[in-house]
Design a protein around this motif. Sequence first.
Motif, PDB file in Angstrom:
ATOM      1  N   TRP A 128     -27.213 -37.688 -47.253  1.00 25.41           N
ATOM      2  CA  TRP A 128     -25.830 -37.389 -46.831  1.00 25.41           C
ATOM      3  C   TRP A 128     -25.165 -36.587 -47.949  1.00 25.41           C
ATOM      4  CZ3 TRP A 128     -23.497 -38.002 -42.242  1.00 25.41           C
ATOM      5  CH2 TRP A 128     -22.111 -37.822 -42.160  1.00 25.41           C
ATOM      6  N   LYS A 129     -24.499 -35.511 -47.590  1.00 23.14           N
ATOM      7  CA  LYS A 129     -23.839 -34.678 -48.592  1.00 23.14           C
ATOM      8  C   LYS A 129     -22.333 -34.755 -48.440  1.00 23.14           C
ATOM      9  CE  LYS A 129     -25.181 -31.863 -51.112  1.00 23.14           C
ATOM     10  NZ  LYS A 129     -25.377 -31.972 -52.582  1.00 23.14           N
ATOM     11  N   LYS A 130     -21.658 -34.952 -49.560  1.00 28.04           N
ATOM     12  CA  LYS A 130     -20.198 -34.943 -49.556  1.00 28.04           C
ATOM     13  C   LYS A 130     -19.724 -33.543 -49.187  1.00 28.04           C
ATOM     14  CE  LYS A 130     -16.235 -35.395 -52.651  1.00 28.04           C
ATOM     15  NZ  LYS A 130     -15.798 -35.613 -54.044  1.00 28.04           N
ATOM     16  N   ALA A 131     -18.738 -33.471 -48.304  1.00 33.17           N
ATOM     17  CA  ALA A 131     -18.186 -32.173 -47.898  1.00 33.17           C
ATOM     18  C   ALA A 131     -17.071 -31.777 -48.854  1.00 33.17           C
ATOM     19  CB  ALA A 131     -17.656 -32.243 -46.469  1.00 33.17           C
ATOM     20  N   GLU A 132     -17.227 -30.636 -49.479  1.00 29.97           N
ATOM     21  CA  GLU A 132     -16.158 -30.105 -50.327  1.00 29.97           C
ATOM     22  C   GLU A 132     -14.987 -29.697 -49.432  1.00 29.97           C
ATOM     23  OE1 GLU A 132     -16.311 -30.403 -53.505  1.00 29.97           O
ATOM     24  OE2 GLU A 132     -18.379 -31.124 -53.412  1.00 29.97           O
ATOM     25  N   PRO A 133     -13.794 -29.550 -50.000  1.00 32.28           N
ATOM     26  CA  PRO A 133     -12.611 -29.245 -49.159  1.00 32.28           C
ATOM     27  C   PRO A 133     -12.800 -28.037 -48.244  1.00 32.28           C
ATOM     28  CG  PRO A 133     -11.931 -29.742 -51.398  1.00 32.28           C
ATOM     29  CD  PRO A 133     -13.430 -29.732 -51.410  1.00 32.28           C
ATOM     30  N   GLN A 134     -13.543 -27.015 -48.712  1.00 35.77           N
ATOM     31  CA  GLN A 134     -13.699 -25.794 -47.912  1.00 35.77           C
ATOM     32  C   GLN A 134     -14.801 -25.900 -46.855  1.00 35.77           C
ATOM     33  OE1 GLN A 134     -14.533 -26.167 -51.063  1.00 35.77           O
ATOM     34  NE2 GLN A 134     -16.502 -25.204 -51.546  1.00 35.77           N
ATOM     35  N   ILE A 147     -16.536 -26.576 -43.567  1.00 36.83           N
ATOM     36  CA  ILE A 147     -15.964 -26.688 -42.208  1.00 36.83           C
ATOM     37  C   ILE A 147     -16.566 -27.854 -41.429  1.00 36.83           C
ATOM     38  CG2 ILE A 147     -15.341 -25.354 -40.141  1.00 36.83           C
ATOM     39  CD1 ILE A 147     -16.350 -22.843 -41.594  1.00 36.83           C
ATOM     40  N   MET A 148     -17.905 -27.990 -41.479  1.00 39.25           N
ATOM     41  CA  MET A 148     -18.588 -28.989 -40.655  1.00 39.25           C
ATOM     42  C   MET A 148     -18.656 -30.308 -41.427  1.00 39.25           C
ATOM     43  SD  MET A 148     -21.573 -26.533 -39.129  1.00 39.25           S
ATOM     44  CE  MET A 148     -21.900 -27.429 -37.606  1.00 39.25           C
ATOM     45  N   ARG A 149     -17.911 -31.322 -40.956  1.00 38.14           N
ATOM     46  CA  ARG A 149     -17.806 -32.588 -41.684  1.00 38.14           C
ATOM     47  C   ARG A 149     -17.582 -33.742 -40.713  1.00 38.14           C
ATOM     48  NH1 ARG A 149     -14.122 -30.715 -45.723  1.00 38.14           N
ATOM     49  NH2 ARG A 149     -13.628 -32.823 -46.373  1.00 38.14           N
ATOM     50  N   TRP A 150     -18.091 -34.901 -41.100  1.00 37.22           N
ATOM     51  CA  TRP A 150     -17.941 -36.104 -40.280  1.00 37.22           C
ATOM     52  C   TRP A 150     -17.587 -37.282 -41.202  1.00 37.22           C
ATOM     53  CZ3 TRP A 150     -21.408 -32.272 -39.482  1.00 37.22           C
ATOM     54  CH2 TRP A 150     -21.470 -31.715 -38.203  1.00 37.22           C
ATOM     55  N   TRP A 188     -19.349 -43.282 -46.876  1.00 43.88           N
ATOM     56  CA  TRP A 188     -19.329 -42.705 -48.224  1.00 43.88           C
ATOM     57  C   TRP A 188     -18.304 -41.571 -48.342  1.00 43.88           C
ATOM     58  CZ3 TRP A 188     -23.571 -42.656 -44.881  1.00 43.88           C
ATOM     59  CH2 TRP A 188     -24.286 -43.859 -44.893  1.00 43.88           C
ATOM     60  N   GLY A 189     -17.498 -41.408 -47.281  1.00 45.87           N
ATOM     61  CA  GLY A 189     -16.515 -40.327 -47.260  1.00 45.87           C
ATOM     62  C   GLY A 189     -16.933 -39.223 -46.306  1.00 45.87           C
ATOM     63  N   ASP A 190     -16.065 -38.228 -46.125  1.00 43.47           N
ATOM     64  CA  ASP A 190     -16.376 -37.118 -45.222  1.00 43.47           C
ATOM     65  C   ASP A 190     -17.564 -36.313 -45.767  1.00 43.47           C
ATOM     66  OD1 ASP A 190     -14.347 -37.853 -43.612  1.00 43.47           O
ATOM     67  OD2 ASP A 190     -13.185 -35.995 -43.780  1.00 43.47           O
ATOM     68  N   GLY A 191     -18.478 -35.980 -44.859  1.00 43.25           N
ATOM     69  CA  GLY A 191     -19.641 -35.218 -45.292  1.00 43.25           C
ATOM     70  C   GLY A 191     -20.472 -34.765 -44.113  1.00 43.25           C
ATOM     71  N   PHE A 192     -21.738 -34.465 -44.390  1.00 40.51           N
ATOM     72  CA  PHE A 192     -22.641 -34.014 -43.326  1.00 40.51           C
ATOM     73  C   PHE A 192     -24.056 -34.490 -43.669  1.00 40.51           C
ATOM     74  CE2 PHE A 192     -21.991 -30.764 -46.508  1.00 40.51           C
ATOM     75  CZ  PHE A 192     -23.272 -30.304 -46.812  1.00 40.51           C
ATOM     76  N   PRO A 193     -24.917 -34.606 -42.660  1.00 40.94           N
ATOM     77  CA  PRO A 193     -26.237 -35.205 -42.902  1.00 40.94           C
ATOM     78  C   PRO A 193     -27.191 -34.249 -43.609  1.00 40.94           C
ATOM     79  CG  PRO A 193     -26.043 -34.507 -40.624  1.00 40.94           C
ATOM     80  CD  PRO A 193     -24.701 -34.280 -41.243  1.00 40.94           C
ATOM     81  N   GLY A 194     -28.197 -34.826 -44.239  1.00 39.79           N
ATOM     82  CA  GLY A 194     -29.288 -34.030 -44.802  1.00 39.79           C
ATOM     83  C   GLY A 194     -30.175 -33.523 -43.675  1.00 39.79           C
ATOM     84  N   TRP A 195     -30.697 -32.325 -43.859  1.00 45.08           N
ATOM     85  CA  TRP A 195     -31.516 -31.688 -42.826  1.00 45.08           C
ATOM     86  C   TRP A 195     -32.729 -32.539 -42.459  1.00 45.08           C
ATOM     87  CZ3 TRP A 195     -35.642 -27.663 -44.344  1.00 45.08           C
ATOM     88  CH2 TRP A 195     -36.295 -27.155 -43.214  1.00 45.08           C
TER      89      TRP A 195
END
Length: 493
Positions: free
Chosen positions: A204-210, A212-215, A219-226
């Motif tokens: 899981w990767k933390k989404a930086e403020p910029q 766009i794709m986030r859930w 662990w906070g807003d982010g997106f899954p590992g490929w």
Amino acid sequence: MQLYQKQTLKVYNSLSGSKEVFEPLNEGYVGMYVCGPTVYSNVHLGNCRTFMSFDMIFRYLKHLGYKVRYVRNITDAGHLVDDAEDGEDKIAKKARLEKLEPMEVVQRYTLDFHTILEKFNFLPPSIEPTATGHIIEQIEIIKDILEKGYAYEANGSVYFDVIKFNETNEYGKLSGRKLEDMIANTRELTAQDEKKSPQDFALWKKAEPQHIMRWPSPWGDGFPGWHLECTAMSTKYLGETFDIHGGGMDLKFPHHECEIAQAEASNGNSPVKYWLHANMLTLNGKKMAKSTGNSLLPGEIFSGENDILSKAFSPSVVRFFMMQAHYTSILDMSNDALLASEKGYNRLLDALDLLKKLDTGSKTDFDVNAWQQKCYDAMNDDFNTPILIANLFEAVKHINLIKEGKETITQNDRENLQNILHNFIFEILGLERKNTAENGSGKLSGVVELLIQLRNEARVNKDFATSDKIRDELSALGIQLKDGKDGTTFNLH
């Protein structure tokens, strides 16, 4: 009795590095997962070759009588540029560059993917899940891996702990890499500061403020590992252990290696019985790359709108060309190779049409049943389509000898041969008849050929006004003419 009970299929398993007798986990049923496209650009030919190989495998398994659940995903999030651990999502990057919503990018290129595969006469998979449709399942797997001690959180991201996993398991067994060698050959990168080891990969990767794709996640807003996406989708629809996992050779490491580690860490089971990998496609002896101009899109081959080929080629000719090499070998595409395939494809289908019209006799001069088993033997040897095609041309030779009166065939054997050829050409290789694979109906083709002839006569007579008028009027109707050294060809838009 089903055909699979009479035929012994062997497949090359990348995990064992050898050919093995194919025995599915549940008799009569096959679960197959193939890594699908990341939909941020037009599907390229190399991907098409991989998916075509597994379409052929899907077709053959169905032909043998197996009930196949074929799952091929759509990666619509989480795939970072250059398969890196840091940086920008491929789809988000495209969306930013084109000032689009990411799901507009996904929709556009998913449609392109389906359109091209339909032209190549692919069977649709049983299930086509998307990564964004399975975020909840991915979060649950991460929680499970964390709980079992094989992952750790760092600054809102979650990483898989490869060294900890390797204490009780074997990381690298699919690709044949040793973790000690990987560690020795890795230089520390500043971007990897939050990882315990450079070999660790993101769940899981933390989404930086910029970004766009986030859930939202624990662990906070982010997106899954490929890598995680495929583990979640394959195990959801095929179970913790399933029969076949396919993909391109380029996915063996790290993508498939990471899938194995995630699944073993999560549920303790090796996820896949047989790993199958298709090899790459080159163009004129070199790797295909947009940056060097050595690339072709499928649509450019069908239309003839390119500077590499002398004419347009139909999807079935391209498919026949690809089937002439074993799926595990590198295949080089060139103008000459496609021209030769077109001749072979026409010879094969002309012989099938000729077979229906042949006179029959009181005996058959070649053993149709023995020849049929040779065809099955080829396919049973790890789906050896080039040997199958060589056997099909052996039948073509006999058909021509019968036509010339040098051999005879009984009516029963003629009908049997027709059915066998039909099964292998259309059902298993997935080719289409010329009048459906090429430009429209035979009548339309005939009319356009007549206009090409009239245009050629006008050019010979230096009547360029008429010549240009025919070309322009056809173009306005969506029929493009292309003049080449072998004459004029046409293609419908």
